[in-house]
Motif scaffolding. Structure first.
Motif, mmCIF file in Angstrom:
data_model
loop_
_atom_site.group_PDB
_atom_site.id
_atom_site.type_symbol
_atom_site.label_atom_id
_atom_site.label_comp_id
_atom_site.label_asym_id
_atom_site.label_seq_id
_atom_site.Cartn_x
_atom_site.Cartn_y
_atom_site.Cartn_z
ATOM 1 N N GLY A 480 0.792 -1.217 0.000
ATOM 2 C CA GLY A 480 0.000 0.000 0.000
ATOM 3 C C GLY A 480 0.828 1.273 0.000
ATOM 4 N N SER A 481 2.161 1.151 -0.133
ATOM 5 C CA SER A 481 3.023 2.340 -0.075
ATOM 6 C C SER A 481 2.993 3.144 -1.387
ATOM 7 C CB SER A 481 4.464 1.920 0.226
ATOM 8 O OG SER A 481 4.974 1.117 -0.824
ATOM 9 N N GLY A 482 2.451 2.557 -2.444
ATOM 10 C CA GLY A 482 2.420 3.257 -3.737
ATOM 11 C C GLY A 482 3.542 2.842 -4.678
ATOM 12 N N LYS A 483 4.310 1.798 -4.290
ATOM 13 C CA LYS A 483 5.435 1.372 -5.131
ATOM 14 C C LYS A 483 4.955 0.792 -6.464
ATOM 15 C CE LYS A 483 6.053 -3.176 -2.918
ATOM 16 N NZ LYS A 483 4.781 -3.095 -2.175
ATOM 17 N N ASN A 484 3.795 0.082 -6.452
ATOM 18 C CA ASN A 484 3.280 -0.481 -7.718
ATOM 19 C C ASN A 484 2.824 0.620 -8.670
ATOM 20 O OD1 ASN A 484 3.782 -3.065 -6.950
ATOM 21 N ND2 ASN A 484 1.664 -3.574 -6.392
ATOM 22 N N GLU A 485 2.149 1.648 -8.122
ATOM 23 C CA GLU A 485 1.712 2.761 -8.972
ATOM 24 C C GLU A 485 2.920 3.429 -9.635
ATOM 25 O OE1 GLU A 485 0.684 2.068 -6.003
ATOM 26 O OE2 GLU A 485 -1.426 2.567 -5.674
ATOM 27 N N LEU A 486 3.990 3.572 -8.854
ATOM 28 C CA LEU A 486 5.212 4.171 -9.402
ATOM 29 C C LEU A 486 5.817 3.272 -10.480
ATOM 30 C CD1 LEU A 486 7.366 6.407 -9.310
ATOM 31 C CD2 LEU A 486 8.544 5.086 -7.537
ATOM 32 N N ALA A 487 5.845 1.966 -10.222
ATOM 33 C CA ALA A 487 6.443 1.023 -11.169
ATOM 34 C C ALA A 487 5.692 1.022 -12.506
ATOM 35 C CB ALA A 487 6.464 -0.384 -10.573
ATOM 36 N N PHE A 488 4.365 0.952 -12.464
ATOM 37 C CA PHE A 488 3.583 0.925 -13.707
ATOM 38 C C PHE A 488 3.669 2.259 -14.451
ATOM 39 C CE2 PHE A 488 1.796 -2.885 -11.858
ATOM 40 C CZ PHE A 488 1.446 -3.659 -12.964
ATOM 41 N N LEU A 490 6.176 4.320 -14.325
ATOM 42 C CA LEU A 490 7.529 4.399 -14.868
ATOM 43 C C LEU A 490 7.653 3.576 -16.158
ATOM 44 C CD1 LEU A 490 10.476 5.314 -14.632
ATOM 45 C CD2 LEU A 490 10.889 3.318 -13.155
ATOM 46 N N GLU A 491 7.066 2.382 -16.139
ATOM 47 C CA GLU A 491 7.105 1.544 -17.353
ATOM 48 C C GLU A 491 6.499 2.288 -18.543
ATOM 49 O OE1 GLU A 491 5.570 -2.844 -18.861
ATOM 50 O OE2 GLU A 491 4.271 -1.575 -17.627
ATOM 51 N N GLU A 620 3.084 10.699 -2.184
ATOM 52 C CA GLU A 620 2.209 11.791 -2.602
ATOM 53 C C GLU A 620 2.785 12.563 -3.797
ATOM 54 O OE1 GLU A 620 3.626 11.483 0.334
ATOM 55 O OE2 GLU A 620 2.069 11.147 1.864
ATOM 56 N N GLN A 621 4.040 12.328 -4.143
ATOM 57 C CA GLN A 621 4.711 13.124 -5.183
ATOM 58 C C GLN A 621 5.043 12.260 -6.405
ATOM 59 O OE1 GLN A 621 8.068 14.309 -2.835
ATOM 60 N NE2 GLN A 621 6.976 15.966 -1.810
ATOM 61 N N ASN A 622 4.026 11.586 -6.943
ATOM 62 C CA ASN A 622 4.278 10.585 -7.986
ATOM 63 C C ASN A 622 4.935 11.180 -9.230
ATOM 64 O OD1 ASN A 622 4.192 7.844 -8.695
ATOM 65 N ND2 ASN A 622 2.477 8.224 -10.082
ATOM 66 N N GLU A 623 4.448 12.345 -9.730
ATOM 67 C CA GLU A 623 5.031 12.953 -10.933
ATOM 68 C C GLU A 623 6.469 13.365 -10.694
ATOM 69 O OE1 GLU A 623 4.207 13.317 -14.124
ATOM 70 O OE2 GLU A 623 2.510 12.005 -13.687
ATOM 71 N N ASP A 627 9.988 11.999 -12.573
ATOM 72 C CA ASP A 627 11.022 12.886 -13.132
ATOM 73 C C ASP A 627 12.379 12.614 -12.495
ATOM 74 O OD1 ASP A 627 9.161 14.059 -14.781
ATOM 75 O OD2 ASP A 627 8.777 15.760 -13.432
ATOM 76 N N ALA A 628 12.377 12.340 -11.196
ATOM 77 C CA ALA A 628 13.634 12.063 -10.498
ATOM 78 C C ALA A 628 14.287 10.780 -11.025
ATOM 79 C CB ALA A 628 13.385 11.945 -8.995
ATOM 80 N N ILE A 629 13.448 9.768 -11.278
ATOM 81 C CA ILE A 629 13.991 8.506 -11.805
ATOM 82 C C ILE A 629 14.549 8.711 -13.221
ATOM 83 C CG2 ILE A 629 13.411 6.149 -12.535
ATOM 84 C CD1 ILE A 629 11.376 6.036 -10.284
ATOM 85 N N LEU A 630 13.808 9.436 -14.077
ATOM 86 C CA LEU A 630 14.282 9.676 -15.443
ATOM 87 C C LEU A 630 15.596 10.444 -15.439
ATOM 88 C CD1 LEU A 630 10.944 10.547 -17.295
ATOM 89 C CD2 LEU A 630 12.221 8.392 -17.345
ATOM 90 N N ASP A 631 15.706 11.417 -14.544
ATOM 91 C CA ASP A 631 16.967 12.173 -14.425
ATOM 92 C C ASP A 631 18.096 11.255 -13.959
ATOM 93 O OD1 ASP A 631 15.715 14.473 -15.224
ATOM 94 O OD2 ASP A 631 15.443 15.264 -13.186
#
Length: 642
Positions: A480-488, A490-491, A620-623, A627-631
């Motif tokens: 429930g931490s939001g890691k899956n939302e971030l992973a999908f 990002l893909e 809470e800062q998904n966008e 951007d941080a991962i892409l950088d």
């Protein structure tokens, strides 16, 4: 009144007659300063094809910037670029149109320099005839052989060897015969059926439009007379019907026609035709043009054909006679002219445009490169600008083609770079490739590697092809931490940006590869071990993988990193407190409170937050997280890798 009517009729007759004139496309080629532009300028001037203002400008420019001394510099009529006029050379292809009472002409004046080989290929791609100029002072030189070879490569059947500057050789017949013998000794190695020799002086005008008096020993036609009478209409292929559909014409619901220019052969009303690739047959109902219906059509006429039967036909399909089919193949050999500033990359998947068909293609093998100056063949690994050679090409879907010597329209193609969309090469198909002669790149060294289970593709080749490094993004965090939302997310972001990426989804793995495993600590570790090996296999093939797993302690995460490779394992942490997780995934935590499940990390099972994560996120800062991962990936040259 009668006089005006007669005058109008005479003008109409003239226009009708002019419309019916045959068209001859020709190119001129020769070494630097052989007089190509001067010859064409003289041809246009002496055949009275210049306007008065053009003549005045020519006289004025000849005195100001001419290179012909006291003579008129006819080259200025064609050297249109400032750099050309300053240097007295041709750089770009200059096209000129003129006509006589007998024929229309389109002349391509092509550069003589070797670095402009691609310009000559462009200018000569539609030519019926080539004029090869030779300076009488120097005779047959390297450039003469190169231009003759290129004319032969383009399938030009008529060559006029214009031995120019005879005025500087005292108009001697002996010199003419000597050059003629040298050229014949060379051209017999090639396949040019019609070769003619004319001695001339472009500067003085001898044997260009008029015979002149300086070479009474020459009894053949002057250049213009030859060009007016050379027979080229039979060069077209009228035997093999090839009708590559360019448009499906539907002006209303009652009409459905197929439009293009006839590539070769003759198509008639009532003909039985076959559609490729469907192999469906029908008969020609109508042949329609803007001016009305025809009983038959032939190349290069542009027509619209309707069929008696409703058949699914689209752009890229081809109509042929059932008893005369082209090759329908995915592999073929071709002569290739490399036209791009960037060197060839054999790992590139090019777009190929052939007739009205488009698909993808790869170059499987370079058989040899031809030195266009000596005709010597050599083995190379890649082509550079202006280089020519024989290659083996494989396309994604079959093409309908004929050998180039038999049919220029269905035997030629261009290759397009998938990134820059530049035309990088033009090709002339030699013939199909039999299965017994398919190229094999498997060497004894490769066989030894295969026996050991080693890959034949080097890691750097994957990097070059995909513009990325095959590495793993591992995201850890509580349920429930939001890691899956971030992973999908990002893909999707990486895919949209052109990356080759695979998300290893926990639910998919659990329902398939790990379906026999439960949620005990041992089975959890085994599940992660399997996921790590999947990531490693994909990373080995240049693919970026994203894995979103709790991986609850440092020990488990280190085991995963060891399997994948620590240098390509990137650990990210989704830092969400337990309250956020419960609100985000309440049904799971309610089941725990009701005793319906157990072993939930962070509640009744210890979860060890990583202290070595490359990036730490707040859900809470998904966008901003994306951007941080892409950088991060860009800085570390994971993607893009440049």
């Amino acid at each position: 009144m009668k006089k005006m009517t007669t005058k109008k009729l005479n003008i109409q007759e003239f226009l009708d007659q002019d419309q019916k004139k045959d068209l001859l496309r020709l190119l001129t080629a020769g070494s630097v300063d052989d007089g190509k532009s001067t010859l064409i300028g003289r041809l246009m001037a002496d055949s009275k094809m210049l306007y008065e203002d053009q003549l005045e400008a020519l006289h004025r420019d000849s005195k100001r910037i001419g290179h012909a001394g006291e003579e008129i510099d006819y080259a200025l009529l064609l050297d249109g670029l400032k750099a050309e006029r300053e240097q007295g050379i041709t750089i770009d292809v200059a096209y000129r149109y003129f006509s006589t009472a007998k024929r229309k002409f389109i002349i391509a004046d092509t550069p003589g320099h070797e670095q402009y080989t691609r310009n000559m290929i462009t200018g000569g791609s539609t030519a019926n005839l080539a004029i090869i100029l030779i300076d009488a002072r120097y005779g047959v030189i390297t450039q003469t052989k190169r231009h003759t070879y290129l004319a032969n490569l383009l399938g030009i059947k008529h060559v006029v060897v214009a031995i120019n500057k005879m005025d500087l050789a005292d108009y001697k017949q002996e010199r003419f015969e000597e050059i003629k013998a040298d050229y014949k000794a060379f051209v017999t190695q090639l396949d040019i059926p019609d070769v003619n020799f004319i001695p001339l002086s472009a500067l003085k005008g001898d044997n260009v439009v008029d015979k002149g008096e300086n070479m009474d020993w020459y009894h053949g036609p002057c250049l213009l007379e030859f060009l007016e009478n050379v027979h080229v209409s039979s060069d077209r292929n009228f035997d093999d019907l090839r009708f590559p559909v360019q448009y499906v014409l539907r002006p209303d619901i009652k009409f459905r026609g197929f439009s293009t220019s006839v590539a070769s052969g003759i198509i008639k009303k009532g003909d039985e035709v076959m559609v490729l690739p469907s192999m469906k047959k029908s008969k020609v109902e109508k042949i329609v043009t803007y001016e009305g219906e025809l009983d038959y059509a032939f190349p290069p006429q542009s027509v619209t054909v309707t069929l008696e039967d409703e058949i699914d036909i689209s752009r890229g399909d081809m109509l042929v006679h059932p008893d005369n089919l082209p090759r329908v193949e995915r592999q073929f050999e071709a002569m290739l002219v490399w036209m791009d500033e960037t060197d060839m990359n054999l790992s590139t998947q090019f777009y190929i445009k052939h007739a009205n068909n488009n698909t993808k293609a790869r170059i499987d093998e370079i058989k040899y490169k031809v030195d266009v100056n000596t005709l010597e063949k050599s083995n190379i690994e890649k082509f550079k600008l202006n280089e020519i050679g024989r290659v083996v090409i494989t396309t994604t879907k079959p093409l309908y083609f004929d050998p180039y010597k038999k049919n220029h329209q269905t035997g030629s193609f261009i290759l397009i770079d998938p990134v820059t969309h530049n035309t990088v090469a033009v090709g002339m198909i030699i013939d199909k490739l039999g299965s017994s002669s398919l190229p094999s790149r498997i060497t004894d060294v490769d066989k030894a590697k295969i026996a050991l289970g080693e890959a034949l593709i080097k890691p750097e080749e994957y990097v070059q092809k995909y513009n990325q490094k095959g590495e793993t993004i591992w995201i850890t965090g509580l349920h429930g931490s939001g890691k899956n939302e971030l992973a999908f997310s990002l893909e999707k972001k990486l895919f949209d940006n052109g990356a080759a990426v695979v998300l290893i989804d926990g639910s998919s793995v659990r329902s398939g590869l790990s379906r026999e495993l439960d949620f005990s600590p041992a089975d959890r570790a085994e599940n992660l071990r399997r996921v790590a090996h999947i990531c490693k296999m994909l990373n080995d093939q240049g693919i970026i993988t994203i894995a979103s797993y709790i991986s609850r302690n440092e020990s488990l995460r280190n085991q995963v990193a060891e399997i994948i490779g620590k240098d390509r394992f990137h650990l990210f942490y989704m830092d969400a407190d337990l309250e956020y997780c419960k609100n985000n995934k309440p049904e799971l935590y309610e089941m725990l409170e009701q005793g319906k499940t157990s072993g939930l990390p962070g509640v009744d099972l210890e979860y060890e937050a990583p202290n070595n994560a490359k990036l730490v996120f707040k859900p809470e800062q998904n966008e901003e997280n994306l951007d941080a991962i892409l950088d991060y990936l860009a800085i570390n040259k994971v993607f893009p890798n440049h």
